[in-house]
Design an enzyme around this catalytic site. Structure first.
Site, PDB file in Angstrom:
ATOM      1  N   ASP A   1      53.251  -2.808  38.100  1.00 37.66           N
ATOM      2  CA  ASP A   1      53.022  -1.476  38.646  1.00 37.66           C
ATOM      3  C   ASP A   1      54.370  -0.881  39.050  1.00 37.66           C
ATOM      4  OD1 ASP A   1      51.508   0.695  39.726  1.00 37.66           O
ATOM      5  OD2 ASP A   1      51.855  -0.140  41.704  1.00 37.66           O
TER       6      ASP A   1
ATOM      7  N   ASP B   1      50.451  -4.149  43.569  1.00 40.71           N
ATOM      8  CA  ASP B   1      50.278  -4.117  45.013  1.00 40.71           C
ATOM      9  C   ASP B   1      48.946  -4.680  45.462  1.00 40.71           C
ATOM     10  OD1 ASP B   1      48.433  -2.172  44.436  1.00 40.71           O
ATOM     11  OD2 ASP B   1      49.663  -0.507  45.131  1.00 40.71           O
TER      12      ASP B   1
ATOM     13  N   ASP C   1      45.601  -2.288  41.611  1.00 47.58           N
ATOM     14  CA  ASP C   1      45.901  -3.229  40.533  1.00 47.58           C
ATOM     15  C   ASP C   1      44.987  -4.452  40.545  1.00 47.58           C
ATOM     16  OD1 ASP C   1      48.167  -1.697  39.691  1.00 47.58           O
ATOM     17  OD2 ASP C   1      49.228  -2.477  41.429  1.00 47.58           O
TER      18      ASP C   1
END
Length: 679
Positions: A371, A569, A573
């Protein structure tokens, strides 16, 4: 909170607390294991002094038959029954499950050594057998005491894995200022419950997880999260137990005690890591099971052959020697010691390993999907520009409305908008019924009217008109652009820029050096994502993604047999973290991060992934080395002890076999303890 207190105390008394799996669910209490080792050692010393090693008298030994034999037999019986109990229990469970493995092999070795040694005492001292029968009390004693010592070392290493967590637990103060009807009462933190209101004064440690009710302050969360900076806290903000309050005094509502608290979750992670069993450990059990059948088969065959070509005494002696030498004390310690050591190192470096199998997947990795916001970038957004797209609203009005909708949110974009409103001395509009819209943004009401904050991807999907030229200019500069809309009409936008984490570049370079392809997955716009990707050297980028899109991409990369690591995180996700071969969560203090990932980075430092990869490779290498030492010894010595080379005039000297057997254990233990994160 009492659960938390009990967990906290568990880390302080290593003599009385802690259990260890001795095989197939049989648990050995830490205090009992320590006591058994010391009792076994006391019993072993006189046995070693008075008992020959496989029939060979050593220079320091004192033998005065028959009394020394009787004393050794009595001490050996006590040692066998008392010190061997953990292995008997483990073997019982294995046999019950029809899966003979490590404990069964150990039990077979010490049982055969004991029974044959008692037979030797009776034959030598009561029946005056000629030639004298060799006993195995020396081997019995050393096998039991070495195995108990090894398991005690492993237990201590496992307990040390929690030492870093124990330091976190010590961050909590002993008392809290509980508010009851407006009056302050000092109570023990163990007596706090969810919903209690607590006052936290300047400079004090926050006693539990909670939500700020009133007051403003700055909090140092470095000792908890690893972020060496002060974090401003106001009403509705979350605070973490163990962090240090700044100059302000505030009141909070307790939301996390006992197992729901931050520190308790961290301790549970280590506990889960110790309880999990890796595939290589299962491999060691399988090898032990094979050795059990192999040793038993070789012993029976050797007995029959030597009975035909020799005599009963010789055949029995060789068969017993085969079974005693097969005792897998080195193999039994090969994997657990390495894993325990590795877990301890990981915990001390802010790496909490929930699934040990993840470490074994590292050598197969092809892609590292990650991410952007909060993982590669700091997540500290600053407003670079904000404008109105409606004649009836000024730019300041747009910012004030968006600040009102974002008020109370801890999202990095929300924090940036609120900071900008404060900087421009704007009062956020009062909002109601604010709620998140998954994959879109948020919605709420201001003065009875419904508004939404959305991304450009949403506008494109809904075919809503907006100033794309301005958007492209801001996005190309690396800004994230959020739009304010009402009834499908764009009212204005706020553009915010993020900063790349200093450690992110090193992570990308390291991944490439290990032939792992870095891939960026983000819900942000493509232009902003490309700016970050270019600076970091990432060539594969997927932007404008919803949470489910990320999970689908993980599956697509895995479709051709590739192994994927996902770094995120742990909130949006979560699906992709769970889907990946290795899920690595940047610590966010949420249950989602804990439940979805295999590895949690407590310090929220992406460069810790590099440490994880290095530790994982070193750990699997040590496992392989120890497995070869443990199993290789048996593979070589068992057939030699059976006399496979007898036609060539060579039969393994039993004393040499005993020495090698003991040395293999020492080598395995030393090799495990030499595991380091870095040379």
């Amino acid at each position: 909170m009492k659960d938390m207190d009990m967990q906290h105390m568990a880390h302080h008394d290593s003599n009385d607390m802690g259990d260890m799996d001795m095989g197939n669910g049989e648990m050995m209490h830490m205090g009992n294991l320590k006591l058994k080792f010391w009792v076994a050692l006391v019993l072993t010393i006189p046995i070693i002094i008075m008992s020959p090693m496989m029939g060979v008298n050593l220079p320091f030994q004192i033998v005065f038959r028959p009394w020394s034999d009787y004393i050794v037999a009595i001490l050996g019986t006590i040692l066998f029954l008392y010190g061997g109990q953990p292995f008997f229990s483990g073997a019982k469970a294995e046999v019950k499950n029809h899966k003979p493995a490590m404990m069964t092999l150990i039990t077979m070795g010490i049982s055969v050594a004991y029974v044959y040694s008692i037979y030797a005492v009776v034959a030598n001292d009561l029946l005056n057998a000629k030639p004298m029968v060799t006993d195995f009390f020396w081997e019995l004693a050393t096998l039991i005491v070495i195995m108990l010592l090894g398991h005690w070392i492993e237990m201590n290493t496992v307990m040390n894995a929690g030492s870093a967590v124990d330091k976190l637990a010590k961050l909590l103060p002993s008392t809290a200022h509980k508010l009851v009807d407006g009056q302050v009462h000092d109570v023990a933190i163990a007596d706090l419950a969810n919903g209690d209101q607590v006052q936290v004064r300047a400079g004090e440690q926050i006693p539990a997880d909670g939500t700020v009710l009133n007051g403003a302050t700055s909090v140092n969360e470095a000792m908890v999260t690893g972020e060496a900076k002060l974090v401003e806290k106001r009403a509705k903000d979350q605070v973490v137990g163990g962090s240090v309050n700044g100059d302000g005094t505030f009141e909070m509502k307790v939301t996390g005690t006992g197992e729901s608290g931050y520190l308790a979750q961290v301790m549970k992670l280590v506990s889960d890591a110790q309880a999990a069993k890796s595939s290589q450990e299962n491999m060691a059990d399988k090898v032990a099971g094979l050795l059990f059948y192999a040793a038993l088969t070789v012993a029976i065959v050797a007995f029959i052959v030597w009975l035909l070509v020799g005599n009963l005494a010789l055949a029995l002696s060789i068969a017993v020697t085969v079974l005693v030498i097969a005792c897998p004390h080195a193999l039994g310690l090969a994997i657990p010691l390495v894993v325990a050591r590795s877990t301890a190192i990981a915990a001390s470096h802010g790496l909490l390993i929930r699934n040990r199998d993840a470490m074994e997947q590292v050598k197969k990795l092809n892609y590292a999907l990650m991410d952007k916001t909060g993982t590669l970038t700091a997540g500290n957004f600053k407003v670079a520009d904000y404008q109105s797209s409606a004649d009836r609203l000024t730019a300041d009005a747009v910012l004030a409305m968006m600040a009102g909708l974002e008020n109370g949110s801890s999202h990095p974009l929300a924090v940036g908008i609120l900071a900008a409103a404060k900087e421009h001395q704007l009062t956020p509009k009062v909002s109601q019924d604010v709620h998140q819209i998954t994959g879109v943004g948020l919605s709420g009401t201001i003065d009875g009217q419904t508004y939404q904050i959305v991304s450009a991807a949403y506008l494109d999907k809904q075919n809503l008109a907006y100033d794309q030229q301005t958007f492209n200019r801001l996005a190309s500069a690396g800004n994230s652009v959020s739009f304010l809309i009402q009834e499908q009409t764009v009212l204005g936008f706020v553009a915010q820029g993020d900063q790349i984490k200093p450690e992110a570049k090193n992570l990308i370079d390291s991944l490439k050096a290990q032939n792992i392809t870095p891939v960026m997955l983000t819900g942000d716009n493509p232009q902003s994502a490309q700016v970050v990707a270019k600076q970091l050297g990432i060539t594969e980028v997927h932007a404008g993604l919803l949470p489910e899109d990320k999970a689908k991409l993980v599956q697509q990369y895995q479709a051709d047999g590739s192994h994927v690591m996902m770094i995120g995180d742990g909130v949006n996700d979560a699906p992709s973290l769970a889907r990946a071969d290795i899920g690595v969560a940047i610590w966010s203090g949420t249950d989602v991060a804990i439940d979805s990932a295999d590895i949690v980075l407590v310090k929220s430092n992406p460069n810790d992934v590099v440490d994880f990869l290095a530790l994982a490779r070193r750990t699997t290498r040590k496992m392989a080395q120890n497995l070869w030492w443990g199993a290789g010894y048996n593979v070589i010595t068992i057939p030699l002890a059976a006399g496979i080379l007898a036609p060539l005039g060579f039969i393994l000297n039993p004393m040499f076999g005993a020495v090698v057997m003991s040395l293999s254990t020492v080598i395995v233990a030393i090799n495990a303890m030499t595991l380091r994160l870095k040379d």
